[in-house]
Design a protein around this motif. Structure first.
Motif, PDB file in Angstrom:
ATOM      1  N   ALA A   1     -26.738   5.939  20.326  1.00  0.00           N
ATOM      2  CA  ALA A   1     -26.991   7.035  19.688  1.00  0.00           C
ATOM      3  C   ALA A   1     -28.244   7.683  20.011  1.00  0.00           C
ATOM      4  CB  ALA A   1     -26.600   7.155  18.181  1.00  0.00           C
TER       5      ALA A   1
ATOM      6  N   ARG B   1     -23.931  12.151  26.823  1.00  0.00           N
ATOM      7  CA  ARG B   1     -22.543  12.517  26.464  1.00  0.00           C
ATOM      8  C   ARG B   1     -21.796  12.221  27.764  1.00  0.00           C
ATOM      9  NH1 ARG B   1     -24.938  17.769  25.545  1.00  0.00           N
ATOM     10  NH2 ARG B   1     -25.691  17.751  23.305  1.00  0.00           N
TER      11      ARG B   1
ATOM     12  N   THR C   1     -23.198   8.582  21.950  1.00  0.00           N
ATOM     13  CA  THR C   1     -23.191   9.503  20.839  1.00  0.00           C
ATOM     14  C   THR C   1     -24.356  10.161  20.822  1.00  0.00           C
ATOM     15  OG1 THR C   1     -21.514   8.207  19.373  1.00  0.00           O
ATOM     16  CG2 THR C   1     -23.067   9.635  18.275  1.00  0.00           C
TER      17      THR C   1
ATOM     18  N   VAL D   1     -26.844  12.530  18.210  1.00  0.00           N
ATOM     19  CA  VAL D   1     -26.949  13.174  16.703  1.00  0.00           C
ATOM     20  C   VAL D   1     -27.927  14.081  16.751  1.00  0.00           C
ATOM     21  CG1 VAL D   1     -27.507  12.145  14.509  1.00  0.00           C
ATOM     22  CG2 VAL D   1     -26.057  10.741  16.146  1.00  0.00           C
TER      23      VAL D   1
ATOM     24  N   ASP E   1     -20.780  16.228  19.029  1.00  0.00           N
ATOM     25  CA  ASP E   1     -21.987  15.878  18.520  1.00  0.00           C
ATOM     26  C   ASP E   1     -21.980  15.793  16.916  1.00  0.00           C
ATOM     27  OD1 ASP E   1     -22.934  15.698  21.187  1.00  0.00           O
ATOM     28  OD2 ASP E   1     -24.242  17.550  20.722  1.00  0.00           O
ATOM     29  N   ILE E   2     -22.742  14.583  16.507  1.00  0.00           N
ATOM     30  CA  ILE E   2     -22.921  14.656  14.939  1.00  0.00           C
ATOM     31  C   ILE E   2     -24.166  15.486  14.767  1.00  0.00           C
ATOM     32  CG2 ILE E   2     -23.501  13.181  13.120  1.00  0.00           C
ATOM     33  CD1 ILE E   2     -21.929  10.779  14.483  1.00  0.00           C
TER      34      ILE E   2
ATOM     35  N   ARG F   1     -21.564   7.543   9.372  1.00  0.00           N
ATOM     36  CA  ARG F   1     -21.033   8.092  10.411  1.00  0.00           C
ATOM     37  C   ARG F   1     -21.479   7.020  11.891  1.00  0.00           C
ATOM     38  NH1 ARG F   1     -22.007  14.498   9.770  1.00  0.00           N
ATOM     39  NH2 ARG F   1     -20.606  14.443  11.460  1.00  0.00           N
ATOM     40  N   LEU F   2     -22.718   6.640  11.826  1.00  0.00           N
ATOM     41  CA  LEU F   2     -22.848   5.841  12.914  1.00  0.00           C
ATOM     42  C   LEU F   2     -22.077   4.634  12.993  1.00  0.00           C
ATOM     43  CD1 LEU F   2     -26.741   6.155  13.140  1.00  0.00           C
ATOM     44  CD2 LEU F   2     -25.142   7.336  14.615  1.00  0.00           C
TER      45      LEU F   2
ATOM     46  N   ARG G   1     -18.935   4.559  14.301  1.00  0.00           N
ATOM     47  CA  ARG G   1     -18.770   4.887  15.783  1.00  0.00           C
ATOM     48  C   ARG G   1     -19.034   3.354  16.438  1.00  0.00           C
ATOM     49  NH1 ARG G   1     -19.735  10.764  18.221  1.00  0.00           N
ATOM     50  NH2 ARG G   1     -18.819  12.003  16.688  1.00  0.00           N
TER      51      ARG G   1
ATOM     52  N   ILE H   1     -22.366   2.106  16.432  1.00  0.00           N
ATOM     53  CA  ILE H   1     -23.488   2.324  16.940  1.00  0.00           C
ATOM     54  C   ILE H   1     -24.327   1.242  16.449  1.00  0.00           C
ATOM     55  CG2 ILE H   1     -25.693   3.705  16.984  1.00  0.00           C
ATOM     56  CD1 ILE H   1     -23.118   4.900  18.361  1.00  0.00           C
TER      57      ILE H   1
END
Length: 211
Positions: free
Chosen positions: A19, A68, A73, A75, A118-119, A137-138, A141, A143
């Motif tokens: 991320a 991307r 990811t 953030v 994106d977050i 949230r990470l 995914r 991360i």
């Protein structure tokens, strides 16, 4: 189950578990006429200079686009510092209310902004993990590595990367994509990361590694 130890940058920066974290690229921190520049420009001991922030934003923008494209990811951490959100100890360190007020120009993004997918996380203190859902949230995914960018190197970037390290993330700082009005603090954080928390790498090498 114990996770594999990722020792090399090539292993740590696999896009699927990486991320890019953009910290506080907001007008009040980065722009001419922003809160920090307005309130500290006249300080003879620690004047705030914002002239480098446009170049930092450009480099972060390129890094975010490549992240991307590679499948990593991205953030974005955004500060909102209305006093109603802050602890008394935090308020005591402020000269007055007015920095990154909710809905203000000062709280808006500086030069670059999130893209679809994106977050975006709003925080009310220096660490992006403190009382937010960033970690969850990470983790959702998968991360494992945080590439840190943004401002200020020695305050919110530092606080977030330390918190992330304690939570088990590999830490990589994009050296030319972080900045601070406090040069000694900036250099101190980079030196500490190199020894204790992770790696410090320029954006050109990161672009190559992510690709």
């Amino acid at each position: 189950m114990t996770q594999e130890v990722l020792r090399t940058l090539e292993e740590q920066l696999r896009p699927a578990h990486t991320a890019l974290v953009v910290v506080d690229m907001q007008n009040d921190f980065c722009a001419e006429g922003g809160y920090l520049q307005r309130t500290r420009a006249a300080s003879s001991e620690n004047p705030i200079r914002v002239d480098e922030n446009e170049r930092i934003a450009e480099r972060i923008g390129r890094l975010a686009a490549e992240a991307r494209r590679a499948g990593a990811t991205v953030v974005w951490l955004r500060s909102v510092y209305d006093f109603k959100h802050l602890a008394p100890a935090h308020i005591a360190k402020r000269e007055g209310e007015g920095c990154c007020m909710e809905g203000s120009w000062g709280a808006d993004w500086f030069r670059i902004e999130p893209a679809e997918g994106d977050i975006v996380v709003t925080k009310h203190t220096f660490s992006g993990f403190h009382e937010t859902d960033l970690h969850e949230r990470l983790q959702a995914r998968g991360i494992r590595t945080l590439v840190m960018t943004g401002v200020a190197t020695n305050v919110c970037v530092d606080s977030t990367l330390r918190h992330g390290f304690f939570l088990g993330y590999n830490i990589v700082v994009a050296e030319d994509c972080v900045g601070s009005g406090n040069q000694a603090g900036h250099e101190g954080t980079l030196a500490t990361v190199r020894v204790n928390f992770g790696s410090v790498v320029d954006s050109q090498r990161l672009l190559t590694l992510l690709a």
